[in-house]
Design an enzyme around this catalytic site. Structure first.
Site: not given
Ligand code: SAH
Length: 339
Positions: A89, A102, A109, A113, A116, A156, A188, A211, A213, A287, A330
């Protein structure tokens, strides 16, 4: 087999011409034709018939196939099918200052995480440079926009596909091609330390976001398995190495997970961790994904967190939410492999 012309860096294309006894400067003519004049055939180039016939024999113009277009007012998402039938995507964010895309860098991936959606997939393969460039062109062609910024933040881990991603960066920043400024492209990473250092050594690196977090190893290792291999202190010293070497400010991304990492004590720990380094914090609203282990932080908790950082003199911004209605925000990209 023909190579895909969209995967050729200026250097590789120059070497291709040189190896055939031609002037390597012809690469600039080809890249200008492809990315500026948007030729669909080499015969349109101002080069001799011998050269254009040779190019046609050696290279194809293959782009990923657009199989689904989702569009809302400020965000759009493309589902793209690659030549081997895999899907990725790409997302377009229409911002006041331009069109930002993006891009994804892998099919799946393997960083795992916990917050995600993409991390719920296994890595199936790396994307080639042409497949990443192809996402930018597919967005431009589908929506009739000129892309002015790129976030390498789709599906990824870009630094788990380092060589292809850096070749992609060479292609999109080439001044006679898409000509994106290095400061308009941000990579990122979840914190692959050796690659952050390698990235810092590039002659013209783009921007870097990390990232983070979480402000301590215990919390971070619980959220991001990669922290067990590269703990916070190593990630931050590699990031600092980049910021000094490339003379750039680094963005630390910080998702606000309600009750998990969003308390004032976490903001204080984060401030202490940053100290006087040239990092700024980008606060990202969480999200929702299919794993409903987490909840969004409340507005008040986000403001409290923000205020502690501000009070400590840390530069902080809040990321605008894009695309959650399209599952394009995200952490929500998955190309629905799971279905
Ligand atoms: N692998 C890279 C780039 C892809 S993710 C990285 O980890 O940085 C892009 C950003 O979205 C990262 O900061 C990632 O942590 C964040 N993200 C992942 N899941 C999210 C979610 N559910 N809500 C908000 N942001 C999320």
């Amino acid at each position: 087999m023909r190579l895909n012309i969209y995967g050729m860096t200026p250097k590789k294309l120059g070497e291709y011409f040189g190896a055939g006894g031609d002037n390597p400067a012809k690469a600039a003519i080809v890249l200008d034709g492809i990315y500026r004049k948007r030729i669909g055939s080499f015969s349109e180039l101002p080069l001799s018939q011998r050269v254009t016939e040779q190019l046609s024999r050696d290279f194809s113009f293959q782009l990923p196939e657009v199989v689904q277009v989702l569009d809302s007012s400020d965000t759009a998402k493309l589902l793209l099918r690659l030549s081997d039938g895999e899907y990725v995507e790409a997302v377009l964010m229409r911002q006041s200052f331009g069109s930002c895309v993006c891009v994804s860098t892998q099919v799946g991936c393997s960083m795992g995480c916990s917050f995600c959606q993409s991390g719920r997939l296994r890595r199936r393969r790396d994307l080639s440079p042409d497949e990443i460039v192809g996402q930018v062109l597919a967005i431009e062609n589908t929506f009739g926009v000129k892309v002015t910024g790129i976030s390498v933040m789709g599906i990824g881990e870009p630094f788990d596909n380092f060589t292809n991603v850096t070749e992609f960066l060479d292609i999109v920043t080439y001044p006679k091609g898409l000509a994106l400024g290095e400061k308009h492209v941000t990579v990122s990473t979840c914190g692959l330390v050796p690659e952050i250092r390698k990235y810092a050594e590039l002659p013209h690196p783009c921007n870097l976001a990390v990232s983070l977090h979480a402000p301590n190893d215990e919390l971070r290792s619980g959220l991001m398995p990669i922290n067990r291999r590269y703990p916070l202190s190593e990630v931050l010293s590699a990031a600092e190495y980049f910021s000094v070497k490339a003379n750039r400010r680094i963005t630390l991304e910080y998702i606000m997970l309600g009750g998990v990492n969003d308390l004032p004590c976490h903001a204080q720990q984060l401030s202490d961790l940053i100290g006087d380094r040239s990092f700024y914090v980008n606060i990202i609203p969480y999200n929702p994904t299919d794993a409903d282990m987490f909840r969004k932080s409340s507005r008040d908790d986000i403001m409290r967190f923000y205020d502690v950082l501000k009070k400590n003199g840390i530069g902080v911004t809040m990321r605008r939410e894009f695309g959650s209605e399209l599952k394009a925000a995200c952490g929500q990209l998955s190309a629905d492999y799971t279905k």
